[in-house]
Design an enzyme around this catalytic site. Structure first.
Site, short mmCIF file in Angstrom:
data_model
loop_
_atom_site.label_atom_id
_atom_site.label_comp_id
_atom_site.label_asym_id
_atom_site.label_seq_id
_atom_site.Cartn_x
_atom_site.Cartn_y
_atom_site.Cartn_z
N PRO A 46 -1.15 50.16 24.08
CA PRO A 46 -0.38 49.97 25.30
C PRO A 46 0.90 50.80 25.30
O PRO A 46 1.62 50.85 24.30
CB PRO A 46 -0.07 48.47 25.28
CG PRO A 46 -1.16 47.87 24.45
CD PRO A 46 -1.47 48.90 23.41
N GLU A 47 1.16 51.45 26.42
CA GLU A 47 2.34 52.28 26.57
C GLU A 47 3.30 51.60 27.54
O GLU A 47 3.10 50.44 27.91
CB GLU A 47 1.92 53.68 27.03
CG GLU A 47 0.92 54.33 26.08
CD GLU A 47 0.43 55.69 26.56
OE1 GLU A 47 1.18 56.40 27.26
OE2 GLU A 47 -0.72 56.05 26.23
#
Length: 271
Positions: A2-3
């Protein structure tokens, strides 16, 4: 992994469930991964904030110094409102149902620390400005990029020039700015294009709830998928036509990371 858009979407979804609640305890069986969580017991979650790919639960207790519960989702971590087969941590709350942290591959981490005490988290301590904040200025970014002399994609992934940009959004921003991922020595106009592309890409991805890829590991806490993957121009589209010119998208490995680009639109320019 996840960014920024996925972490920010997570923050927005769990904030109403947590803000103002007293955290009774964190239940888990891995103290080496979820460090000093006993210090959070009995404290009130005053606010939820984010820094790059990190979530912060800011904890208060009258008469005591504040603490921060820092969460890094790792590759497959995320919060859910219902338990799953991969639940690793349960946050028990006063006056509300628990919140569950699931993590299939077990790379996520948590730690309770004093505010600003990030010595054990060097990436967080050295992180650059938030891409959607006023601190991320075009002039500052252009100056930093043109002086760096490094391959642009690995440099973006380092989190030093700007926070929260990972593999997906680096590829998308570089395509939007017509820059080859291995380009070094950017000109000032090139750096300015990249600055705008990062801001536009991140803003659109947050608005879309992030990207849920084919493996389905990222979902929002309520089980909904992100939608930005339907707008990917190059990431995970190897062999498909470039939306701008029709040339097949190429996948290569750069600094040990899968990298997608258009060989026609993103030509490697040697100094």
């Amino acid at each position: 992994m996840p960014e920024l858009p996925e972490v920010e979407t997570t923050r927005l979804k769990i904030e109403p469930h947590l803000k103002g609640r007293r955290l009774l305890r964190l239940e888990h069986d891995a103290p080496h991964k979820y460090r000093d969580t006993h210090l959070a017991a009995g404290r009130t979650i005053a606010t939820l904030t984010r820094r790059g790919k990190y979530l912060f639960l800011n904890l208060e207790d009258p008469g005591e110094e504040p603490l921060e519960l820092i969460v890094h989702l790792g590759m497959t971590g995320g919060f859910r409102f219902q338990p799953t087969t991969h639940t690793r941590v349960t946050l028990h709350l006063d006056g509300s149902d628990p919140l569950y942290f699931q993590d299939a591959r077990r790379f996520g981490k948590m730690a309770v620390v004093r505010p600003g005490q990030y010595r054990s988290m060097p990436t967080l301590a050295a992180m650059g400005p938030e891409p959607l904040s006023d601190a991320f200025s075009e002039a500052g970014f252009v100056r930093t990029v043109t002086d760096a002399g490094k391959m642009i994609k690995p440099w973006l992934l380092s989190q030093g020039p700007v926070a929260g940009v990972g593999n997906i959004y680096a590829d998308e921003s570089l395509w939007a700015s017509r820059l080859h991922p291995a380009q070094t020595h950017l000109t000032r106009p090139e750096a300015a294009r990249l600055y705008s592309a990062i801001r536009d890409t991140m803003r659109a991805a947050v608005d879309a709830g992030g990207s849920t890829l084919s493996d389905g590991t990222y979902q929002q806490p309520d089980g909904m998928s992100g939608l930005f993957q339907t707008r990917h121009n190059v990431y995970d589209r190897a062999g498909q036509p470039c939306p701008r010119c029709g040339t097949p998208i190429v996948r290569t490995v750069l600094a040990q990371r899968g990298t997608h680009f258009c060989p026609h639109c993103q030509v490697l320019r040697h100094p």
